[in-house]
Design a protein around this motif. Structure first.
Motif, short mmCIF file in Angstrom:
data_model
loop_
_atom_site.label_atom_id
_atom_site.label_comp_id
_atom_site.label_asym_id
_atom_site.label_seq_id
_atom_site.Cartn_x
_atom_site.Cartn_y
_atom_site.Cartn_z
N GLN A 92 13.30 41.44 36.59
CA GLN A 92 12.99 40.32 35.70
C GLN A 92 14.26 39.79 35.02
OE1 GLN A 92 10.14 38.65 35.44
NE2 GLN A 92 11.10 37.24 34.01
N LEU A 93 15.11 40.69 34.55
CA LEU A 93 16.38 40.27 33.94
C LEU A 93 17.25 39.52 34.94
CD1 LEU A 93 17.27 43.42 31.81
CD2 LEU A 93 16.63 41.16 30.95
N GLU A 94 17.32 40.02 36.16
CA GLU A 94 18.10 39.36 37.21
C GLU A 94 17.53 37.97 37.51
OE1 GLU A 94 21.01 40.18 39.18
OE2 GLU A 94 21.18 41.25 37.28
N LYS A 95 16.21 37.86 37.57
CA LYS A 95 15.57 36.58 37.83
C LYS A 95 15.89 35.58 36.71
CE LYS A 95 11.01 34.56 38.65
NZ LYS A 95 9.58 34.83 38.71
N GLU A 96 15.79 36.05 35.45
CA GLU A 96 16.11 35.18 34.32
C GLU A 96 17.57 34.78 34.32
OE1 GLU A 96 14.79 37.26 30.83
OE2 GLU A 96 12.69 37.20 31.47
N ARG A 97 18.45 35.71 34.66
CA ARG A 97 19.89 35.42 34.71
C ARG A 97 20.17 34.40 35.80
NH1 ARG A 97 24.34 37.06 37.42
NH2 ARG A 97 23.18 38.54 38.66
N THR A 98 19.54 34.54 36.94
CA THR A 98 19.71 33.60 38.04
C THR A 98 19.20 32.22 37.66
OG1 THR A 98 19.52 35.39 39.65
CG2 THR A 98 19.17 33.16 40.47
N ASN A 99 18.02 32.17 37.01
CA ASN A 99 17.47 30.88 36.59
C ASN A 99 18.37 30.21 35.57
OD1 ASN A 99 15.26 31.12 38.25
ND2 ASN A 99 13.91 31.92 36.66
N THR A 100 18.91 30.98 34.63
CA THR A 100 19.80 30.42 33.62
C THR A 100 21.09 29.92 34.27
OG1 THR A 100 18.90 31.88 31.94
CG2 THR A 100 21.05 30.91 31.47
#
Length: 187
Positions: free
Chosen positions: A169-177
């Protein structure tokens, strides 16, 4: 060179574990997968959340092959499989593949150089044991290194699964940001 400082992913994991079950508890019954080398000093065991911890120092000349090989052999004999990747991030090779890493530690002079070996093992139930071996020394010359610090963490399968989900989830949020979507899902 790939940098794998302990304070990045591992401290994130410890925070996750502490949030799962009540923080720090001293004098935990450690797992049999937490192995103490002969002649270890400053031995400490405890529990952080669902993670049993072990730390100690041992007098071992760099690259500490005897210490690492002994622990790995004992783990494999007990049914633990060495992982070729970081259990939180399968894209990151473990030291079982990449060997020793070095990186600067701190910003004051003289800068300390950290030499680190980090590997994970998994048992049939999905539990993970992570060993971090490192030396800290002013400068990056390895000829004098002999104060090996060993840190180990036994992580129960339920905590492994939760940590992996949180990391994804953190990786997904970082990628989206990073892609400019501001944390909103991409269409």
């Amino acid at each position: 060179m790939l940098h794998r400082p302990v304070h990045t992913a591992f401290l994130l994991f410890i925070v996750i574990c502490a949030s799962l079950r009540g923080g720090l508890v001293i004098a935990a019954e450690p797992s049999d997968a937490l192995l103490t080398s002969p002649n270890a000093t400053n031995v400490w065991t405890g529990r952080v959340g669902w993670s049993d911890q072990l730390t100690y120092h041992v007098d071992a000349k760099f690259p500490a092959a005897e210490v690492i090989d002994s622990i790995s052999h004992k783990l494999q004999k007990a049914g633990w499989e060495p992982l070729k990747y970081d259990f939180l991030d399968p894209a990151l090779p473990s030291s079982q593949v990449s060997g020793w890493q070095q990186f600067p530690h701190g910003i004051k002079d003289p800068k300390l150089c950290v030499h680190q070996w980090l590997g994970d093992w998994k048992d049939a139930a999905g539990n993970i044991v992570r060993y971090t071996f490192h030396y800290k020394h002013p400068g990056c010359d390895t000829s004098d290194l002999k104060d090996l610090e060993v840190s180990a963490a036994y992580i129960r399968a339920a905590a492994v699964q939760q940590a992996q989900q949180m990391f994804k989830q953190l990786e997904k949020e970082r990628t989206n940001t990073a892609s400019g979507s501001g944390g909103k899902p991409n269409p």
